[in-house]
Motif scaffolding. Structure first.
Motif, PDB file in Angstrom:
ATOM      1  N   GLU A 139       1.567   3.596  -2.596  1.00  0.00           N
ATOM      2  CA  GLU A 139       0.348   5.158  -2.570  1.00  0.00           C
ATOM      3  C   GLU A 139       0.297   5.491  -1.161  1.00  0.00           C
ATOM      4  O   GLU A 139      -0.219   4.509  -0.357  1.00  0.00           O
ATOM      5  CB  GLU A 139      -1.086   4.113  -2.675  1.00  0.00           C
ATOM      6  N   PRO A 140       0.655   6.692  -1.000  1.00  0.00           N
ATOM      7  CA  PRO A 140       0.729   7.252   0.365  1.00  0.00           C
ATOM      8  C   PRO A 140      -0.313   7.744   0.149  1.00  0.00           C
ATOM      9  O   PRO A 140      -0.927   7.639   1.974  1.00  0.00           O
ATOM     10  CB  PRO A 140       1.314   8.819   0.140  1.00  0.00           C
ATOM     11  N   ALA A 141      -1.613   8.069   0.035  1.00  0.00           N
ATOM     12  CA  ALA A 141      -3.083   8.444   0.332  1.00  0.00           C
ATOM     13  C   ALA A 141      -3.760   6.712   1.051  1.00  0.00           C
ATOM     14  O   ALA A 141      -4.164   5.779  -0.332  1.00  0.00           O
ATOM     15  CB  ALA A 141      -3.852   9.026  -0.775  1.00  0.00           C
ATOM     16  N   ALA A 142      -3.592   6.257   2.297  1.00  0.00           N
ATOM     17  CA  ALA A 142      -4.516   5.313   2.331  1.00  0.00           C
ATOM     18  C   ALA A 142      -6.367   5.548   1.961  1.00  0.00           C
ATOM     19  O   ALA A 142      -6.223   4.870   1.880  1.00  0.00           O
ATOM     20  CB  ALA A 142      -4.599   5.381   4.131  1.00  0.00           C
ATOM     21  N   GLU A 143      -6.699   6.943   2.230  1.00  0.00           N
ATOM     22  CA  GLU A 143      -8.242   6.559   1.138  1.00  0.00           C
ATOM     23  C   GLU A 143      -8.227   5.934  -0.177  1.00  0.00           C
ATOM     24  O   GLU A 143      -8.859   5.041  -0.779  1.00  0.00           O
ATOM     25  CB  GLU A 143      -8.975   7.459   1.729  1.00  0.00           C
ATOM     26  N   ARG A 144      -7.357   6.481  -0.999  1.00  0.00           N
ATOM     27  CA  ARG A 144      -7.374   6.107  -2.425  1.00  0.00           C
ATOM     28  C   ARG A 144      -6.997   4.553  -2.408  1.00  0.00           C
ATOM     29  O   ARG A 144      -7.143   3.394  -3.231  1.00  0.00           O
ATOM     30  CB  ARG A 144      -5.778   6.930  -3.229  1.00  0.00           C
ATOM     31  N   VAL A 183      -3.240  -5.147   2.744  1.00  0.00           N
ATOM     32  CA  VAL A 183      -3.064  -4.144   1.375  1.00  0.00           C
ATOM     33  C   VAL A 183      -1.812  -3.802   2.268  1.00  0.00           C
ATOM     34  O   VAL A 183      -1.534  -3.126   3.124  1.00  0.00           O
ATOM     35  CB  VAL A 183      -3.362  -3.525   0.599  1.00  0.00           C
ATOM     36  N   ALA A 184      -0.223  -4.446   1.693  1.00  0.00           N
ATOM     37  CA  ALA A 184       0.633  -3.454   2.002  1.00  0.00           C
ATOM     38  C   ALA A 184       0.757  -1.910   1.108  1.00  0.00           C
ATOM     39  O   ALA A 184       0.969  -1.495   0.522  1.00  0.00           O
ATOM     40  CB  ALA A 184       2.152  -3.557   2.429  1.00  0.00           C
ATOM     41  N   HIS A 185       0.222  -0.758   1.861  1.00  0.00           N
ATOM     42  CA  HIS A 185       0.069   0.212   1.594  1.00  0.00           C
ATOM     43  C   HIS A 185       0.654   1.406   2.313  1.00  0.00           C
ATOM     44  O   HIS A 185       0.869   1.444   3.367  1.00  0.00           O
ATOM     45  CB  HIS A 185      -0.969   0.610   1.073  1.00  0.00           C
ATOM     46  N   GLY A 186       1.049   2.687   1.621  1.00  0.00           N
ATOM     47  CA  GLY A 186       1.186   3.920   2.037  1.00  0.00           C
ATOM     48  C   GLY A 186       2.633   4.813   1.293  1.00  0.00           C
ATOM     49  O   GLY A 186       2.980   3.794   0.117  1.00  0.00           O
ATOM     50  N   ASP A 187       4.064   5.202   2.272  1.00  0.00           N
ATOM     51  CA  ASP A 187       5.216   5.433   1.012  1.00  0.00           C
ATOM     52  C   ASP A 187       6.102   4.121   0.889  1.00  0.00           C
ATOM     53  O   ASP A 187       5.570   3.090   1.651  1.00  0.00           O
ATOM     54  CB  ASP A 187       5.537   6.456   1.813  1.00  0.00           C
ATOM     55  N   PRO A 188       7.053   4.243   0.254  1.00  0.00           N
ATOM     56  CA  PRO A 188       7.723   3.100  -0.397  1.00  0.00           C
ATOM     57  C   PRO A 188       8.708   2.268   1.392  1.00  0.00           C
ATOM     58  O   PRO A 188       8.263   0.945   1.287  1.00  0.00           O
ATOM     59  CB  PRO A 188       9.206   3.708  -0.386  1.00  0.00           C
ATOM     60  N   LEU A 200       7.345  -2.767  -9.722  1.00  0.00           N
ATOM     61  CA  LEU A 200       8.959  -2.598  -9.787  1.00  0.00           C
ATOM     62  C   LEU A 200       9.445  -1.809  -8.494  1.00  0.00           C
ATOM     63  O   LEU A 200      10.493  -1.354  -8.010  1.00  0.00           O
ATOM     64  CB  LEU A 200       9.452  -1.878 -10.502  1.00  0.00           C
ATOM     65  N   SER A 201       8.014  -0.743  -8.389  1.00  0.00           N
ATOM     66  CA  SER A 201       8.562   0.083  -7.136  1.00  0.00           C
ATOM     67  C   SER A 201       9.036  -0.502  -5.737  1.00  0.00           C
ATOM     68  O   SER A 201       9.163   0.188  -4.936  1.00  0.00           O
ATOM     69  CB  SER A 201       7.000   0.903  -6.773  1.00  0.00           C
ATOM     70  N   VAL A 202       7.914  -2.088  -5.320  1.00  0.00           N
ATOM     71  CA  VAL A 202       7.955  -2.194  -4.165  1.00  0.00           C
ATOM     72  C   VAL A 202       9.521  -2.886  -4.069  1.00  0.00           C
ATOM     73  O   VAL A 202       9.884  -2.770  -2.737  1.00  0.00           O
ATOM     74  CB  VAL A 202       7.290  -4.059  -4.523  1.00  0.00           C
TER      75      VAL A 202
END
Length: 279
Positions: free
Chosen positions: A179-184, A230-235, A267-269
Motif C-alpha cells: 500500500e503506497p499511501a502511508a496514512e492508509r 508493518v512493511a508497507h509501501g510500494d512492492p 500473493l502480492s508480497v
C-alpha cells in the motif's frame, strides 16, 4: 533438521485458510504455511493442508500450552509425521496473561510442556518456541530447534540471532501490506493487529526492550512504531523491509498479511520479494 522451510512463510488463521488456498500459497512460492493463533490439539487442519499440497511445510504458530494438551499434541505430531514425513514443524507458545485466567509461572509451564513432548518422543529438532524475551529465547536455544517470534521489527531479529547463536532456527513474523499511501496503511494497521495488540503485555514489554516508549505504545500506536512493525509501501519497499530480517539473521521471514483479502496480500508480497531477488 532436514526440513526446507523456504525464504517466506505465510501466516494465516483457521478461518482464513482452506486446502485450496494452501495450494495457492504454495504456487506463489511460500515455503511454509503457518497456522496461527491457537489451533486445536488434534491438528486436523494441518493434515488437510498437507494433503492438498506437495512440498509446502505446515507449522503451528502456535499451539497454546494452556488450551492444547501436550499428550494430544504429541499424538497428532506422530500421526502427521507418519503421513507427511518432514513437512510439519510444531510451534508452541505460552499465550497471553490477558486471555488465560489460569496464567501462572509461564516459563516453568512451558518447560513442563516441553518435558512432556520429550517424553512422548517428539524430537526437539521439530519444535520451535514463540520466544520474545531473552529468557524464553535461551529456552528455545537450549531445548528446541529455535524461535518463531511475532510482532517484531528487524532489530529484534538481530538481537535474537545474537542470543540464539548459529545453527538455531530464527523465524520472525512481520506484518505486511502493499500500500503506497502511508496514512492508509497505518489506518489499516491500527484497526487490526498490530494496532489492536499493543496492550498485550508480552508484546508491549518486548517493544519497550527495543526502545519504544509508552507514548509509542499508547492507543493503537505511534506512526514510528507502526512503521517498524508493518512493511508497507510500494512492492519494492515492502520486499526490502521483509528481506531486512534475513540480513539481520533470520532463516525465514514470516508474512502476516494485512488488508481485507489476506490471500491477495500474500500473493502480492511474494511477487514483490521474488522480483527483488530476481533483479
Amino acid at each position: 533438521m532436514n526440513i526446507d522451510l523456504g525464504l517466506l512463510g505465510a501466516h494465516l488463521r483457521e478461518h482464513e485458510v482452506t486446502p485450496e488456498t494452501a495450494a495457492e500459497v504454495e504456487r506463489a512460492g511460500y515455503g511454509t504455511l503457518w497456522l496461527d493463533a491457537s489451533p486445536p490439539a488434534d491438528l486436523a487442519l494441518v493434515e488437510q493442508l498437507l494433503d492438498a499440497t506437495t512440498r509446502l511445510v505446515v507449522g503451528t504458530s502456535v499451539v497454546n500450552v494452556w488450551t492444547a494438551g501436550a499428550d494430544t499434541v504429541a499424538a497428532s505430531y506422530h500421526r502427521i509425521e507418519a503421513r507427511h514425513p518432514g513437512r510439519f514443524l510444531l510451534g508452541v507458545g505460552i499465550g497471553h496473561r490477558e486471555v488465560h485466567t489460569e496464567w501462572a509461572s509461564p516459563y516453568d509451564t512451558l518447560v513442563s510442556y516441553l518435558d512432556r513432548l520429550d517424553r512422548a518422543d517428539v524430537p526437539a529438532g521439530r519444535v520451535v518456541v514463540a520466544a520474545l524475551g531473552p529468557r524464553m529465547l535461551r529456552l528455545a536455544r537450549d531445548r528446541t530447534a529455535g524461535s518463531i517470534p511475532c510482532m517484531v521489527p528487524a532489530e529484534h531479529t538481530r538481537r535474537a540471532r545474537s542470543l540464539l547463536g548459529a545453527g538455531k532456527l530464527l523465524l520472525p513474523g512481520q506484518f505486511a501490506l502493499v500500500e503506497p499511501a502511508a496514512e492508509r496503511a497505518r489506518a489499516i494497521a491500527r484497526s487490526a493487529p498490530p494496532g489492536t495488540a499493543l496492550a498485550v503485555t508480552n508484546y508491549a514489554n518486548n517493544l519497550r526492550r527495543l526502545g519504544y516508549t509508552d507514548e509509542d505504545l499508547a492507543g493503537s500506536g505511534s506512526d514510528r512504531l507502526l512503521d517498524a512493525l508493518v512493511a508497507h509501501g510500494d512492492p519494492a519497499t515492502v520486499a526490502a523491509r521483509l528481506l531486512a530480517h534475513r540480513d539481520a539473521g533470520a532463516d525465514q521471514v514470516g508474512v502476516y498479511p494485512l488488508g481485507a483479502d489476506p490471500i491477495a496480500t500474500l500473493l502480492s508480497v511474494a511477487e514483490a520479494v521474488h522480483a527483488v531477488k530476481a533483479g
